[in-house]
Motif scaffolding. Structure first.
Motif, PDB file in Angstrom:
ATOM      1  N   ILE A 129       0.861  -1.001  -0.230  1.00  0.00           N
ATOM      2  CA  ILE A 129      -0.445  -0.402   0.219  1.00  0.00           C
ATOM      3  C   ILE A 129       0.701   0.758   0.088  1.00  0.00           C
ATOM      4  N   LEU A 130       2.158   1.357   0.961  1.00  0.00           N
ATOM      5  CA  LEU A 130       2.947   2.274   0.867  1.00  0.00           C
ATOM      6  C   LEU A 130       3.400   2.732  -0.384  1.00  0.00           C
ATOM      7  N   ALA A 131       3.941   1.405  -0.878  1.00  0.00           N
ATOM      8  CA  ALA A 131       4.847   1.509  -2.394  1.00  0.00           C
ATOM      9  C   ALA A 131       3.726   1.944  -3.769  1.00  0.00           C
ATOM     10  N   SER A 132       2.575   1.536  -3.193  1.00  0.00           N
ATOM     11  CA  SER A 132       1.715   2.119  -4.704  1.00  0.00           C
ATOM     12  C   SER A 132       1.471   3.524  -4.029  1.00  0.00           C
ATOM     13  N   ILE A 133       0.986   4.166  -3.105  1.00  0.00           N
ATOM     14  CA  ILE A 133       0.972   5.248  -2.775  1.00  0.00           C
ATOM     15  C   ILE A 133       1.900   5.938  -3.032  1.00  0.00           C
ATOM     16  N   GLY A 134       3.218   5.589  -2.356  1.00  0.00           N
ATOM     17  CA  GLY A 134       4.604   7.055  -3.000  1.00  0.00           C
ATOM     18  C   GLY A 134       4.861   7.016  -4.852  1.00  0.00           C
ATOM     19  N   SER A 135       4.078   5.851  -5.246  1.00  0.00           N
ATOM     20  CA  SER A 135       4.589   5.832  -6.938  1.00  0.00           C
ATOM     21  C   SER A 135       3.746   6.364  -7.436  1.00  0.00           C
ATOM     22  N   THR A 136       1.983   6.754  -7.256  1.00  0.00           N
ATOM     23  CA  THR A 136       1.177   7.080  -8.102  1.00  0.00           C
ATOM     24  C   THR A 136       0.598   8.815  -6.683  1.00  0.00           C
ATOM     25  N   ALA A 137       0.747   8.787  -6.186  1.00  0.00           N
ATOM     26  CA  ALA A 137       0.677  10.376  -5.587  1.00  0.00           C
ATOM     27  C   ALA A 137       0.551  11.273  -6.278  1.00  0.00           C
ATOM     28  N   PRO A 138       2.418  11.119  -6.704  1.00  0.00           N
ATOM     29  CA  PRO A 138       2.695  12.646  -7.533  1.00  0.00           C
ATOM     30  C   PRO A 138       2.011  12.852  -8.695  1.00  0.00           C
ATOM     31  N   PHE A 139       1.501  11.444  -9.511  1.00  0.00           N
ATOM     32  CA  PHE A 139       1.134  11.398 -10.863  1.00  0.00           C
ATOM     33  C   PHE A 139       0.018  11.766 -10.701  1.00  0.00           C
ATOM     34  N   VAL A 140      -1.073  11.577  -8.996  1.00  0.00           N
ATOM     35  CA  VAL A 140      -2.652  11.879  -9.254  1.00  0.00           C
ATOM     36  C   VAL A 140      -2.344  14.062  -9.001  1.00  0.00           C
ATOM     37  N   GLY A 141      -1.729  14.346  -8.017  1.00  0.00           N
ATOM     38  CA  GLY A 141      -1.398  15.327  -8.169  1.00  0.00           C
ATOM     39  C   GLY A 141      -1.073  16.509  -9.675  1.00  0.00           C
ATOM     40  N   LEU A 142       0.048  15.931 -10.291  1.00  0.00           N
ATOM     41  CA  LEU A 142       0.079  15.738 -11.527  1.00  0.00           C
ATOM     42  C   LEU A 142      -1.062  15.984 -12.262  1.00  0.00           C
ATOM     43  N   PHE A 143      -1.868  15.197 -12.180  1.00  0.00           N
ATOM     44  CA  PHE A 143      -3.080  15.017 -13.182  1.00  0.00           C
ATOM     45  C   PHE A 143      -3.918  16.384 -12.512  1.00  0.00           C
ATOM     46  N   GLY A 144      -4.103  16.664 -11.126  1.00  0.00           N
ATOM     47  CA  GLY A 144      -5.241  17.839 -11.157  1.00  0.00           C
ATOM     48  C   GLY A 144      -4.761  18.865 -11.420  1.00  0.00           C
ATOM     49  N   THR A 145      -3.379  18.584 -11.895  1.00  0.00           N
ATOM     50  CA  THR A 145      -2.312  20.661 -11.749  1.00  0.00           C
ATOM     51  C   THR A 145      -3.092  20.643 -13.647  1.00  0.00           C
ATOM     52  N   VAL A 146      -2.766  19.820 -14.241  1.00  0.00           N
ATOM     53  CA  VAL A 146      -3.191  19.941 -15.325  1.00  0.00           C
ATOM     54  C   VAL A 146      -4.428  20.475 -15.858  1.00  0.00           C
ATOM     55  N   TRP A 147      -5.160  19.246 -15.161  1.00  0.00           N
ATOM     56  CA  TRP A 147      -6.910  19.490 -15.453  1.00  0.00           C
ATOM     57  C   TRP A 147      -7.141  20.953 -15.244  1.00  0.00           C
ATOM     58  N   GLY A 148      -7.203  21.441 -13.641  1.00  0.00           N
ATOM     59  CA  GLY A 148      -6.916  22.659 -13.144  1.00  0.00           C
ATOM     60  C   GLY A 148      -6.377  23.793 -14.656  1.00  0.00           C
ATOM     61  N   ILE A 149      -4.856  24.021 -14.856  1.00  0.00           N
ATOM     62  CA  ILE A 149      -4.855  24.384 -16.054  1.00  0.00           C
ATOM     63  C   ILE A 149      -5.234  24.789 -16.666  1.00  0.00           C
ATOM     64  N   TYR A 150      -5.842  23.827 -17.458  1.00  0.00           N
ATOM     65  CA  TYR A 150      -6.648  23.506 -18.367  1.00  0.00           C
ATOM     66  C   TYR A 150      -8.583  23.997 -18.169  1.00  0.00           C
ATOM     67  N   HIS A 151      -9.150  24.348 -17.570  1.00  0.00           N
ATOM     68  CA  HIS A 151     -10.089  24.956 -16.599  1.00  0.00           C
ATOM     69  C   HIS A 151      -9.603  26.448 -16.944  1.00  0.00           C
ATOM     70  N   ALA A 152      -8.239  26.804 -15.951  1.00  0.00           N
ATOM     71  CA  ALA A 152      -8.099  28.309 -15.817  1.00  0.00           C
ATOM     72  C   ALA A 152      -7.641  28.430 -17.325  1.00  0.00           C
ATOM     73  N   LEU A 153      -7.073  28.262 -18.435  1.00  0.00           N
ATOM     74  CA  LEU A 153      -6.896  28.916 -19.190  1.00  0.00           C
ATOM     75  C   LEU A 153      -7.951  28.697 -20.297  1.00  0.00           C
ATOM     76  N   VAL A 154      -9.274  28.069 -20.054  1.00  0.00           N
ATOM     77  CA  VAL A 154     -10.524  27.596 -20.336  1.00  0.00           C
ATOM     78  C   VAL A 154     -10.935  29.235 -19.872  1.00  0.00           C
ATOM     79  N   ALA A 155     -11.095  28.968 -18.749  1.00  0.00           N
ATOM     80  CA  ALA A 155     -11.439  30.323 -18.642  1.00  0.00           C
ATOM     81  C   ALA A 155     -11.207  31.421 -18.632  1.00  0.00           C
ATOM     82  N   ILE A 156     -10.096  32.108 -19.244  1.00  0.00           N
ATOM     83  CA  ILE A 156      -9.468  32.767 -19.565  1.00  0.00           C
ATOM     84  C   ILE A 156      -9.506  33.291 -21.233  1.00  0.00           C
ATOM     85  N   GLY A 157      -9.658  32.351 -21.447  1.00  0.00           N
ATOM     86  CA  GLY A 157     -10.225  32.354 -23.279  1.00  0.00           C
ATOM     87  C   GLY A 157     -11.185  33.091 -23.199  1.00  0.00           C
TER      88      GLY A 157
END
Length: 242
Positions: A129-157
């Motif tokens: 469980i710890l190994a899985s969380i340690g390896s996947t959590a950064p990518f989950v956070g990165l996905f959230g960042t990419v998703w947020g940037i997409y919506h932010a750019l759409v709103a700015i546009g």
């Protein structure tokens, strides 16, 4: 009035995907800390049992030694000693069975090795469980960042306002998700490494104790420390190759 950015703003203004990512990261963090605390207590308990296992050999009889080990609840070393005793007694008492073709040394070795394998499996519970969380959590956070940037750019546009003030706030806010992913992953990885190191110590002590038990049940005497240094435990070798 300047707009306030942060986790609260992400939650209130974010869509279902953003909130789901936040919930997932929080759940990962809580799970990893629960596993770390529980496993750390477990490792500490078994380390204390390992350090006190030497008292077994200072007993005047096998029964007294087993009683000494039984003072600690869920003592793996007590289980090892019991398994060795039961294997020896069973081999001596059983007649006309297939395992009679094995000599007592092989029979005790197999019994002790199986016991060590069972304990090793128990020690490793939760580490995946710890190994899985340690390896996947950064990518989950990165996905959230990419998703947020997409919506932010759409709103700015949609607003047509591309000034630095309009861009920096929403884009910077989305980076919080990446930071959260790292904040979840780092303790999980450090906890995993610490627990693995503790488990290695316990397993090494179990192999050493099992080697001494094997010598005692087969020959009636414990292997001397000098002999252990010159001749590595064949139980440990069998365990590694298992």
């Amino acid at each position: 009035m300047p707009e306030s950015f942060g986790l609260t703003h992400i939650w209130t203004q974010g869509d279902a995907v953003t909130r789901l990512i936040l919930i997932a990261l929080i759940g990962m963090s809580v799970t990893s800390w629960v596993v770390i605390v529980l496993k750390a207590l477990d490792v500490w308990k078994h380390k204390q049992s390992a350090l006190s296992s030497e008292q077994f050999w200072h007993s005047t009889s096998l029964a007294e030694g087993l009683a000494v080990l039984s003072h600690r609840p869920d003592n793996m070393f007590h289980t090892l000693a019991q398994v060795g005793q039961e294997a020896t007694e069973h081999h001596q008492a059983a007649q006309k069975q297939l395992h009679d073709r094995l000599d007592v040394s092989d029979w005790v070795t197999r019994s002790l090795r199986n016991c060590i394998d069972d304990h090793t499996s128990r020690l490793q519970n939760g580490l995946a469980i710890l190994a899985s969380i340690g390896s996947t959590a950064p990518f989950v956070g990165l996905f959230g960042t990419v998703w947020g940037i997409y919506h932010a750019l759409v709103a700015i546009g949609a607003t047509g306002n591309a000034s630095i003030d309009a861009v920096a706030g929403p884009i910077g806010e989305t980076l919080i998700m990446t930071a959260l992913g790292l904040a979840v992953a780092i303790p999980a990885v450090l906890g995993y490494n610490a627990l693995v190191r503790g488990n290695k110590f316990i397993i090494a002590r179990m192999n050493r104790f099992a080697h001494d038990l094997h010598a005692y049940y087969v020959t009636g005497a414990r292997v001397s420390p000098s002999a252990q240094a010159n001749h590595p435990s064949h139980l440990a070798a069998a365990h590694v190759g298992h």
